[in-house]
Design an enzyme around this catalytic site. Structure first.
Site, short mmCIF file in Angstrom:
data_model
loop_
_atom_site.label_atom_id
_atom_site.label_comp_id
_atom_site.label_asym_id
_atom_site.label_seq_id
_atom_site.Cartn_x
_atom_site.Cartn_y
_atom_site.Cartn_z
N CYS A 238 -1.48 -2.49 -1.17
CA CYS A 238 -2.11 -3.17 -0.04
C CYS A 238 -3.30 -4.00 -0.53
CB CYS A 238 -2.48 -2.17 1.06
SG CYS A 238 -2.74 -2.96 2.67
N HIS B 149 2.62 0.31 2.05
CA HIS B 149 2.14 1.62 1.58
C HIS B 149 3.33 2.51 1.25
CE1 HIS B 149 -2.19 1.17 2.30
NE2 HIS B 149 -1.81 0.39 3.29
N GLU C 36 2.91 5.17 -0.67
CA GLU C 36 2.33 6.50 -0.94
C GLU C 36 2.03 7.29 0.33
OE1 GLU C 36 -1.25 4.39 0.44
OE2 GLU C 36 0.70 3.85 -0.37
#
Length: 235
Positions: free
Chosen positions: A89, A176, A178
Site C-alpha cells: 500500500c 493488502h 497481509e
C-alpha cells in the site's frame, strides 16, 4: 538467523499474516516506526528482507511528514542494492516514488473493501499466482504511475497499477495481502473517520465482507510471501 526489518507507519498496520511464515523461515523481525525511529540510521544493506508497510498518509506529503525524505532515501538505497524488498500500500507508493514515478490521488475515488485482482501474464507466473480469483483487501485513495523498468503484475477496474515487480527482488503491492480478520478489527477503530467519510461504507458492512473473504486470503497471503522468498533463494 536471517533478519527482516519492517517499516511501520501506524501500529495496527503490521505484518499480519506474514509474521508466522517469516518466523518459520528463520527470520527475526524488527519493526522500525516511521516518524519515531531515525530511518536515516537504518543500514539499507543489513537486513535480509525489508518490508515497507501501509499507512493513512500520502507518499507525497513531505512538508507535513519530514521523515518521508529519509524513508525514500532508505528505500532507494535498498532498491539500488538489489536486495529483497516488499512494499505494501503506502509502501508500494513510496517504492514507486523512489523509482521516479508519480504518486497522486486516484481520481477522488477511495478503493476500500474486498475484491479479486486481474493478474497480468507476468502476474500469473509470479508469486501472486496463488491469488488468482481470491478477493484481497483494498484500502487506499492514492495511486501511482508504473515506474520505468517495472513490470505490471495485477490490476483492478478502479486501480490499474495494483502490483509491480522491479527486477527479481523488489515487489510493490497496492493492496493488502497481509490482512487478517482479527487484525482488521483494529483497522475499523483506527480508520473510523475515513470509513465514515465514504458514502455507502460502514464498519458493519466491512466486517461482514471481511468474514466472508478473509479466511481465503489468510491462507493464500503467506503463500505469496513464501513463494517470493523461494524465488530469491531466501526461503
Amino acid at each position: 538467523m536471517k533478519t527482516c526489518i519492517a517499516i511501520r507507519h501506524v501500529a495496527f498496520e503490521d505484518l499480519g499474516s506474514f509474521e508466522q511464515p517469516l518466523g518459520d523461515a528463520g527470520f527475526a523481525i524488527q519493526y522500525r516506526e516511521a516518524g519515531w525511529d531515525e530511518l536515516d540510521a537504518v543500514d539499507p544493506l543489513s537486513p535480509d528482507l525489508m518490508v515497507v508497510l501501509g499507512g493513512p498518509i500520502g507518499a507525497y506529503e513531505d512538508e507535513a511528514y519530514p521523515f518521508i525524505a529519509h524513508e525514500l532515501a532508505l528505500i532507494e538505497a535498498r532498491l539500488r542494492s538489489g536486495k529483497p524488498i516488499i512494499g505494501i500500500c503506502l509502501g508500494a507508493q513510496l517504492m514507486a516514488r523512489a523509482l521516479g514515478a508519480k504518486v497522486y490521488p486516484n481520481g477522488g475515488v477511495k478503493e476500500i473493501g474486498w475484491s479479486a485482482l486481474s493478474l497480468s501474464e507476468a502476474g500469473k507466473s509470479s508469486s501472486l499466482a496463488v491469488l488468482d480469483g481470491v478477493p484481497v483487501l483494498h484500502w487506499h485513495g492514492d495511486t501511482f504511475d508504473l515506474p520505468d523498468g517495472a513490470t505490471l503484475l495485477a490490476s483492478t477496474p478502479v486501480t490499474r497499477n495494483q502490483a509491480f515487480c522491479w527486477g527479481k527482488a523488489a515487489v510493490g503491492l497496492q493492496f493488502h495481502v497481509e490482512a487478517t480478520e482479527l487484525g482488521l478489527e483494529r483497522w475499523f477503530i483506527g480508520h473510523a473517520n475515513e470509513i465514515s467519510s465514504v458514502a455507502g461504507l460502514s464498519v458493519p458492512a466491512l466486517r461482514a465482507e471481511t468474514r466472508r473473504c478473509a479466511s481465503a486470503l489468510e491462507e493464500c497471503g503467506p503463500e505469496v510471501l513464501t513463494r517470493f522468498l523461494s524465488d530469491i533463494v531466501l526461503g
